[in-house]
Motif scaffolding. Structure first.
Motif, PDB file in Angstrom:
ATOM      1  N   ASP A  74       0.822  -1.214   0.000  1.00  0.00           N
ATOM      2  CA  ASP A  74       0.000   0.000   0.000  1.00  0.00           C
ATOM      3  C   ASP A  74       0.854   1.262   0.000  1.00  0.00           C
ATOM      4  OD1 ASP A  74      -2.223  -1.516   0.008  1.00  0.00           O
ATOM      5  OD2 ASP A  74      -2.643  -1.308   2.155  1.00  0.00           O
ATOM      6  N   SER A  75       2.062   1.141   0.552  1.00  0.00           N
ATOM      7  CA  SER A  75       2.925   2.329   0.661  1.00  0.00           C
ATOM      8  C   SER A  75       3.469   2.787  -0.699  1.00  0.00           C
ATOM      9  CB  SER A  75       4.101   2.031   1.593  1.00  0.00           C
ATOM     10  OG  SER A  75       4.753   0.858   1.133  1.00  0.00           O
ATOM     11  N   ALA A  76       3.328   1.944  -1.731  1.00  0.00           N
ATOM     12  CA  ALA A  76       3.877   2.315  -3.051  1.00  0.00           C
ATOM     13  C   ALA A  76       2.850   3.104  -3.843  1.00  0.00           C
ATOM     14  CB  ALA A  76       4.271   1.062  -3.829  1.00  0.00           C
ATOM     15  N   CYS A  77       3.291   4.177  -4.477  1.00  0.00           N
ATOM     16  CA  CYS A  77       2.437   4.882  -5.440  1.00  0.00           C
ATOM     17  C   CYS A  77       2.522   4.123  -6.754  1.00  0.00           C
ATOM     18  CB  CYS A  77       2.957   6.295  -5.659  1.00  0.00           C
ATOM     19  SG  CYS A  77       1.916   7.510  -4.936  1.00  0.00           S
ATOM     20  N   CYS A  78       1.401   3.979  -7.443  1.00  0.00           N
ATOM     21  CA  CYS A  78       1.391   3.226  -8.711  1.00  0.00           C
ATOM     22  C   CYS A  78       0.860   4.161  -9.786  1.00  0.00           C
ATOM     23  CB  CYS A  78       0.514   1.985  -8.578  1.00  0.00           C
ATOM     24  SG  CYS A  78       1.085   0.864  -7.290  1.00  0.00           S
ATOM     25  N   LEU A  79       1.771   4.811 -10.453  1.00  0.00           N
ATOM     26  CA  LEU A  79       1.405   5.870 -11.393  1.00  0.00           C
ATOM     27  C   LEU A  79       1.289   5.325 -12.813  1.00  0.00           C
ATOM     28  CD1 LEU A  79       1.212   9.032 -11.791  1.00  0.00           C
ATOM     29  CD2 LEU A  79       3.668   8.933 -12.324  1.00  0.00           C
ATOM     30  N   PRO A  80       0.101   5.426 -13.440  1.00  0.00           N
ATOM     31  CA  PRO A  80       0.003   5.010 -14.850  1.00  0.00           C
ATOM     32  C   PRO A  80       0.766   5.999 -15.724  1.00  0.00           C
ATOM     33  CG  PRO A  80      -2.183   5.439 -13.898  1.00  0.00           C
ATOM     34  CD  PRO A  80      -1.174   5.950 -12.936  1.00  0.00           C
ATOM     35  N   VAL A  81       1.468   5.495 -16.716  1.00  0.00           N
ATOM     36  CA  VAL A  81       2.217   6.368 -17.636  1.00  0.00           C
ATOM     37  C   VAL A  81       1.953   5.909 -19.073  1.00  0.00           C
ATOM     38  CG1 VAL A  81       4.063   7.090 -16.058  1.00  0.00           C
ATOM     39  CG2 VAL A  81       4.294   4.928 -17.284  1.00  0.00           C
ATOM     40  N   GLU A 195       8.780  -5.825  -6.740  1.00  0.00           N
ATOM     41  CA  GLU A 195       7.526  -5.246  -6.269  1.00  0.00           C
ATOM     42  C   GLU A 195       7.345  -5.304  -4.755  1.00  0.00           C
ATOM     43  OE1 GLU A 195       7.940  -6.743  -9.032  1.00  0.00           O
ATOM     44  OE2 GLU A 195       7.147  -5.297 -10.457  1.00  0.00           O
ATOM     45  N   PRO A 196       7.738  -6.400  -4.061  1.00  0.00           N
ATOM     46  CA  PRO A 196       7.520  -6.414  -2.608  1.00  0.00           C
ATOM     47  C   PRO A 196       8.179  -5.223  -1.911  1.00  0.00           C
ATOM     48  CG  PRO A 196       8.130  -8.599  -3.389  1.00  0.00           C
ATOM     49  CD  PRO A 196       8.283  -7.669  -4.557  1.00  0.00           C
ATOM     50  N   TRP A 197       9.193  -4.617  -2.524  1.00  0.00           N
ATOM     51  CA  TRP A 197       9.914  -3.498  -1.902  1.00  0.00           C
ATOM     52  C   TRP A 197       9.540  -2.164  -2.530  1.00  0.00           C
ATOM     53  CZ3 TRP A 197      12.141  -8.142  -3.443  1.00  0.00           C
ATOM     54  CH2 TRP A 197      12.372  -9.026  -2.392  1.00  0.00           C
ATOM     55  N   ALA A 198       8.572  -2.182  -3.438  1.00  0.00           N
ATOM     56  CA  ALA A 198       8.163  -0.934  -4.101  1.00  0.00           C
ATOM     57  C   ALA A 198       7.693   0.064  -3.044  1.00  0.00           C
ATOM     58  CB  ALA A 198       7.038  -1.213  -5.100  1.00  0.00           C
ATOM     59  N   GLY A 221       1.901   1.937 -19.414  1.00  0.00           N
ATOM     60  CA  GLY A 221       2.859   1.378 -18.474  1.00  0.00           C
ATOM     61  C   GLY A 221       2.579   1.935 -17.098  1.00  0.00           C
ATOM     62  N   ALA A 222       3.431   1.606 -16.136  1.00  0.00           N
ATOM     63  CA  ALA A 222       3.223   2.094 -14.772  1.00  0.00           C
ATOM     64  C   ALA A 222       4.571   2.284 -14.093  1.00  0.00           C
ATOM     65  CB  ALA A 222       2.374   1.104 -13.988  1.00  0.00           C
ATOM     66  N   VAL A 223       4.590   3.250 -13.175  1.00  0.00           N
ATOM     67  CA  VAL A 223       5.775   3.476 -12.339  1.00  0.00           C
ATOM     68  C   VAL A 223       5.380   3.222 -10.900  1.00  0.00           C
ATOM     69  CG1 VAL A 223       7.448   5.177 -11.545  1.00  0.00           C
ATOM     70  CG2 VAL A 223       6.700   5.184 -13.933  1.00  0.00           C
ATOM     71  N   LEU A 224       6.165   2.404 -10.199  1.00  0.00           N
ATOM     72  CA  LEU A 224       5.924   2.106  -8.792  1.00  0.00           C
ATOM     73  C   LEU A 224       7.039   2.785  -8.002  1.00  0.00           C
ATOM     74  CD1 LEU A 224       4.173   0.054 -10.275  1.00  0.00           C
ATOM     75  CD2 LEU A 224       5.078  -1.740  -8.818  1.00  0.00           C
ATOM     76  N   ALA A 225       6.649   3.704  -7.125  1.00  0.00           N
ATOM     77  CA  ALA A 225       7.673   4.465  -6.398  1.00  0.00           C
ATOM     78  C   ALA A 225       7.078   5.074  -5.139  1.00  0.00           C
ATOM     79  CB  ALA A 225       8.229   5.571  -7.298  1.00  0.00           C
ATOM     80  N   GLU A 226       7.938   5.654  -4.310  1.00  0.00           N
ATOM     81  CA  GLU A 226       7.473   6.380  -3.120  1.00  0.00           C
ATOM     82  C   GLU A 226       6.634   7.581  -3.570  1.00  0.00           C
ATOM     83  OE1 GLU A 226      10.502   9.259  -1.619  1.00  0.00           O
ATOM     84  OE2 GLU A 226      11.841   8.051  -2.844  1.00  0.00           O
ATOM     85  N   ALA A 227       5.736   8.033  -2.686  1.00  0.00           N
ATOM     86  CA  ALA A 227       4.768   9.068  -3.081  1.00  0.00           C
ATOM     87  C   ALA A 227       5.438  10.360  -3.552  1.00  0.00           C
ATOM     88  CB  ALA A 227       3.834   9.358  -1.916  1.00  0.00           C
ATOM     89  N   GLY A 228       6.445  10.842  -2.823  1.00  0.00           N
ATOM     90  CA  GLY A 228       7.061  12.127  -3.172  1.00  0.00           C
ATOM     91  C   GLY A 228       7.624  12.097  -4.582  1.00  0.00           C
TER      92      GLY A 228
END
Ligand SMILES: Cc1ncc(COP(=O)(O)O)c(C=O)c1O
Length: 351
Positions: A74-81, A195-198, A221-228
């Motif tokens: 849940d802590s990962a942001c999943c941004l569609p690109v 992904e488990p560490w995204a 596509g998608a980018v998985l990263a911290e929110a900031g």
């Protein structure tokens, strides 16, 4: 470490129209094996008229669908690109704004758009030395600010233990460095994704719907990263950078787990078939993924030309001299490839 010239615009497979002109063979006669795109794509459904008509909305639930599909916390942001390529091109500007310019290591050989984007943005780009991929000494990471790894790599198919990549990430993060892992071809390698560490600081994962789903044309596509970091990237890409129809299709394709299970099973069989076919033709694969196999051969260009004359498009590489074979879409395609390779073998072109 080796320095490379990344200023030249990278070339790509899938340039069928150019092949039509060069070889004077009509488009419909070509068997295009020059990309690593699933030749049997996810079947695209009708798109409701309102999706074409209205502006895309960010809170349409797509982020949660991406998170569930990718298995990210849940802590990962999943941004569609708009394709992982959009992120590849925008990340250098985000890095420069947050931390200034610096040194970036990218895999060589590897998808060349990474080095090209960082180089264009004024970063110093170096190739990751081959020997560090097999060693536990991580001190080489102290001289770089960003590392890009392609997991598994295109075109070599090389795949690293997630534990090694996590160690890279931790070492880089101690100096506010980033690890970018491009997982465009990860579908055939369960357990090798990060992904488990995204969502971890400075860890950026790139996913694509162009390869396994065979949806290269919709740019998804998608980018998985911290929110900031994800928010900074979203600002860089701008409002509505992913079209409504693409968001709609992404949501449906990522939720279609039945199709994904069947496609993975079929592609696993075809991967073995391709390895077998190449071996029989005297061109054993040196590595690959679910969607392509790469053959090291000094006469790669001669074989590429020999196949093109027979209406089969493959991609050759130099340094090292190699050929990449994508999967045929149907039985006729397999037969054509097999017959053409036997012929080249008889003519001594592929010896
Ligand atoms: C390793 C790798 N990453 C990313 C991309 C970009 O793919 P897309 O923008 O369609 O997601 C490609 C395309 O060939 C690729 O080979």
């Amino acid at each position: 470490m080796t320095r490379f010239d990344f200023s030249a615009t990278p070339e790509h497979g899938g340039q069928l129209q150019a092949a039509v002109r060069r070889w004077n063979i009509p488009r419909a006669h070509w068997l295009d094996l020059s990309t690593g795109i699933n030749p049997v794509p996810w079947p695209v459904p009708d798109i409701p008229p309102e999706v074409w008509h209205r502006l895309p909305e960010q809170d349409d639930g797509l982020e949660e669908i991406i998170r569930a599909w990718a298995g990210a916390p849940d802590s990962a942001c999943c941004l569609p690109v708009a394709g992982s390529q959009a992120a590849i091109m925008a990340l250098p500007a985000v890095r420069a704004r947050l931390h200034g310019r610096g040194r970036v290591a990218v895999p060589v050989p590897g998808y060349r758009e990474h080095g090209h984007a960082w180089s264009r943005a004024g970063f110093e780009v170096i190739g990751i030395p081959q020997d560090v991929l097999e060693q536990e000494d991580l001190s080489w990471l102290d001289s770089v600010d960003v590392v890009v790894w392609i997991q598994p790599n295109n075109p070599t198919g090389q795949i690293l233990a997630p534990a090694l990549l996590r160690a890279w990430h931790q070492r880089l993060q101690a100096r506010a460095g980033w690890l970018i892992v491009d997982e465009a071809f990860i579908e055939g390698a369960p357990g090798f994704g990060l992904e488990p560490w995204a969502g971890g600081r400075g860890l950026i994962l790139l996913r694509s719907l162009g390869k396994f789903f065979g949806l290269a044309g919709i740019r998804a596509g998608a980018v998985l990263a911290e929110a900031g970091l994800a928010n900074q990237l979203a600002c860089e890409l701008g409002a509505w950078s992913v079209s409504g129809p693409t968001r709609y299709l992404m949501g449906k394709a990522l939720a279609d787990t039945g199709w994904q299970v069947d496609a993975r099973a079929r592609l696993q069989t075809e991967r073995l078939r391709m390895e077998g076919l190449l071996k029989c033709a005297g061109l054993p694969s040196a590595g690959g993924t679910l969607l392509f196999q790469t053959v090291l051969h000094e006469r790669a260009v001669d074989i590429e030309v020999g196949l093109a004359r027979r209406g089969i498009l493959v991609r050759s590489f130099d340094h090292p001299s190699a050929l990449r074979f994508g999967l045929p879409p149907d039985e006729l395609g397999w037969q054509r490839l097999s017959a053409a390779l036997s012929e080249l073998q008889r003519l001594n072109i592929s010896h």
